[in-house]
Design a protein around this motif. Structure first.
Motif, mmCIF file in Angstrom:
data_model
loop_
_atom_site.group_PDB
_atom_site.id
_atom_site.type_symbol
_atom_site.label_atom_id
_atom_site.label_comp_id
_atom_site.label_asym_id
_atom_site.label_seq_id
_atom_site.Cartn_x
_atom_site.Cartn_y
_atom_site.Cartn_z
ATOM 1 N N GLU A 36 11.400 -0.731 -2.994
ATOM 2 C CA GLU A 36 12.632 -1.445 -3.372
ATOM 3 C C GLU A 36 12.843 -2.673 -2.489
ATOM 4 O OE1 GLU A 36 15.939 1.261 -3.305
ATOM 5 O OE2 GLU A 36 15.083 2.513 -4.911
ATOM 6 N N GLU A 37 12.516 -2.544 -1.224
ATOM 7 C CA GLU A 37 12.652 -3.667 -0.289
ATOM 8 C C GLU A 37 11.754 -4.831 -0.709
ATOM 9 O OE1 GLU A 37 14.429 -5.479 2.952
ATOM 10 O OE2 GLU A 37 14.945 -3.531 2.112
ATOM 11 N N ILE A 38 10.526 -4.513 -1.109
ATOM 12 C CA ILE A 38 9.584 -5.548 -1.560
ATOM 13 C C ILE A 38 10.102 -6.206 -2.833
ATOM 14 C CG2 ILE A 38 7.274 -5.921 -2.533
ATOM 15 C CD1 ILE A 38 6.338 -3.686 -0.531
ATOM 16 N N GLU A 39 10.583 -5.406 -3.775
ATOM 17 C CA GLU A 39 11.107 -5.965 -5.023
ATOM 18 C C GLU A 39 12.279 -6.908 -4.753
ATOM 19 O OE1 GLU A 39 10.085 -2.635 -8.425
ATOM 20 O OE2 GLU A 39 11.974 -2.425 -7.328
ATOM 21 N N LYS A 40 13.150 -6.498 -3.847
ATOM 22 C CA LYS A 40 14.318 -7.321 -3.504
ATOM 23 C C LYS A 40 13.865 -8.650 -2.895
ATOM 24 C CE LYS A 40 16.876 -5.464 -0.393
ATOM 25 N NZ LYS A 40 17.813 -4.613 0.366
ATOM 26 N N ARG A 41 12.942 -8.584 -1.965
ATOM 27 C CA ARG A 41 12.494 -9.808 -1.286
ATOM 28 C C ARG A 41 11.728 -10.749 -2.203
ATOM 29 N NH1 ARG A 41 10.782 -7.970 4.785
ATOM 30 N NH2 ARG A 41 12.643 -6.725 5.160
ATOM 31 N N GLU A 42 10.927 -10.170 -3.088
ATOM 32 C CA GLU A 42 10.096 -10.985 -3.980
ATOM 33 C C GLU A 42 10.844 -11.428 -5.236
ATOM 34 O OE1 GLU A 42 6.635 -11.957 -3.441
ATOM 35 O OE2 GLU A 42 7.436 -11.446 -1.460
ATOM 36 N N GLY A 43 11.963 -10.738 -5.536
ATOM 37 C CA GLY A 43 12.690 -11.047 -6.757
ATOM 38 C C GLY A 43 11.914 -10.665 -8.004
ATOM 39 N N THR A 79 7.725 5.365 1.961
ATOM 40 C CA THR A 79 6.627 4.428 1.730
ATOM 41 C C THR A 79 6.139 4.550 0.296
ATOM 42 O OG1 THR A 79 4.890 6.001 2.346
ATOM 43 C CG2 THR A 79 5.864 4.681 4.122
ATOM 44 N N GLY A 80 5.463 3.519 -0.178
ATOM 45 C CA GLY A 80 4.800 3.620 -1.467
ATOM 46 C C GLY A 80 3.586 4.532 -1.311
ATOM 47 N N GLY A 81 3.141 5.123 -2.419
ATOM 48 C CA GLY A 81 2.018 6.057 -2.369
ATOM 49 C C GLY A 81 0.754 5.472 -1.773
ATOM 50 N N GLY A 82 0.519 4.184 -1.993
ATOM 51 C CA GLY A 82 -0.688 3.542 -1.464
ATOM 52 C C GLY A 82 -0.602 3.223 0.010
ATOM 53 N N LEU A 83 0.598 2.917 0.489
ATOM 54 C CA LEU A 83 0.750 2.562 1.901
ATOM 55 C C LEU A 83 0.455 3.763 2.792
ATOM 56 C CD1 LEU A 83 1.491 0.275 3.867
ATOM 57 C CD2 LEU A 83 3.821 1.147 3.814
ATOM 58 N N GLY A 84 0.940 4.933 2.394
ATOM 59 C CA GLY A 84 0.672 6.136 3.169
ATOM 60 C C GLY A 84 -0.787 6.549 3.150
ATOM 61 N N ALA A 85 -1.534 6.006 2.207
ATOM 62 C CA ALA A 85 -2.964 6.301 2.112
ATOM 63 C C ALA A 85 -3.812 5.252 2.820
ATOM 64 C CB ALA A 85 -3.379 6.401 0.643
ATOM 65 N N ASN A 86 -3.159 4.266 3.406
ATOM 66 C CA ASN A 86 -3.844 3.222 4.165
ATOM 67 C C ASN A 86 -3.982 3.730 5.608
ATOM 68 O OD1 ASN A 86 -3.929 1.032 6.103
ATOM 69 N ND2 ASN A 86 -3.516 -0.370 4.413
ATOM 70 N N LYS A 87 -5.208 3.924 6.054
ATOM 71 C CA LYS A 87 -5.434 4.538 7.360
ATOM 72 C C LYS A 87 -4.796 3.740 8.492
ATOM 73 C CE LYS A 87 -8.919 6.838 10.063
ATOM 74 N NZ LYS A 87 -10.306 7.072 10.342
ATOM 75 N N GLU A 88 -4.897 2.426 8.436
ATOM 76 C CA GLU A 88 -4.298 1.593 9.485
ATOM 77 C C GLU A 88 -2.775 1.742 9.494
ATOM 78 O OE1 GLU A 88 -4.028 -3.072 10.943
ATOM 79 O OE2 GLU A 88 -5.302 -2.564 9.238
ATOM 80 N N ALA A 89 -2.168 1.733 8.309
ATOM 81 C CA ALA A 89 -0.717 1.907 8.213
ATOM 82 C C ALA A 89 -0.326 3.293 8.727
ATOM 83 C CB ALA A 89 -0.255 1.716 6.771
ATOM 84 N N MET A 90 -1.107 4.300 8.362
ATOM 85 C CA MET A 90 -0.816 5.663 8.816
ATOM 86 C C MET A 90 -0.851 5.745 10.345
ATOM 87 S SD MET A 90 -0.091 8.859 8.296
ATOM 88 C CE MET A 90 -0.431 9.425 6.646
ATOM 89 N N GLU A 91 -1.842 5.138 10.936
ATOM 90 C CA GLU A 91 -1.942 5.157 12.405
ATOM 91 C C GLU A 91 -0.750 4.455 13.050
ATOM 92 O OE1 GLU A 91 -5.873 3.573 12.950
ATOM 93 O OE2 GLU A 91 -6.802 5.535 12.588
#
Length: 167
Positions: A36-43, A79-91
């Motif tokens: 939702e934060e991304i949608e708000k910022r990107e319009g 988080t979005g489903g893909g962000l939690g699956a990003n190893k760097e983001a998870m770390e």
């Protein structure tokens, strides 16, 4: 001790936003849904971002927005489903706070998500989704805590609080 930041990860339709709102309320924390934060910022909707700029662009935006919330205090982040699956983001999330994986099975995903609009990955078909779900579990499993995402949001939030040693 209660962590300053709690990150909820899991596959699409695992209940991250629903549980996150309940958990934030119980802790008197603020709540943010990164999508939702991304949608708000990107319009634009996530679907529009995917179709106009591609998945890679969206994943970059996700990571940029996450970076801001790694520094916030008293926040529950869905988080979005893909962000939690990003190893760097998870770390990064593991280092900055408590990461909780809301685990659901494929059948629960289908029940909850079959009529969902605005989820670009659903257009790729069920075989793709099932494979993606299995692949993402490897990174989701790095979370500090794993909870069954099939229960009611209130019960899941209570279970999370119990696992943190809170009543």
């Amino acid at each position: 001790m209660i962590p300053h930041r709690i990150f909820l990860v899991g596959f699409m339709c695992s209940g991250k936003s629903t549980v996150g709102k309940v958990l934030a309320q119980k802790l008197s924390y603020s709540f943010v849904d990164l999508d939702e934060e991304i949608e708000k910022r990107e319009g634009k909707s996530i679907e529009e971002i995917f179709s106009n700029h591609g998945e890679e662009h969206f994943r970059r935006l996700e990571f940029e927005v996450l970076e801001e919330f790694l520094k916030k205090e008293r926040v529950v982040v869905s988080t979005g489903g893909g962000l939690g699956a990003n190893k760097e983001a998870m770390e990064r999330m593991r280092y900055s706070g408590l990461v909780i994986w809301l685990e659901i099975d494929f059948e629960t995903f289908l029940e909850r998500c079959s009529s969902s609009e605005g989820r670009p990955l659903l257009k790729k078909g069920l075989d793709y989704i099932k494979e993606l779900m299995e692949k993402r579990k490897k990174v989701y499993s790095m979370a500090h805590i794993r909870v069954d995402g099939k229960e009611r949001a209130e019960d899941i939030a209570d279970r999370i609080l119990e696992s943190m040693g809170l009543p």
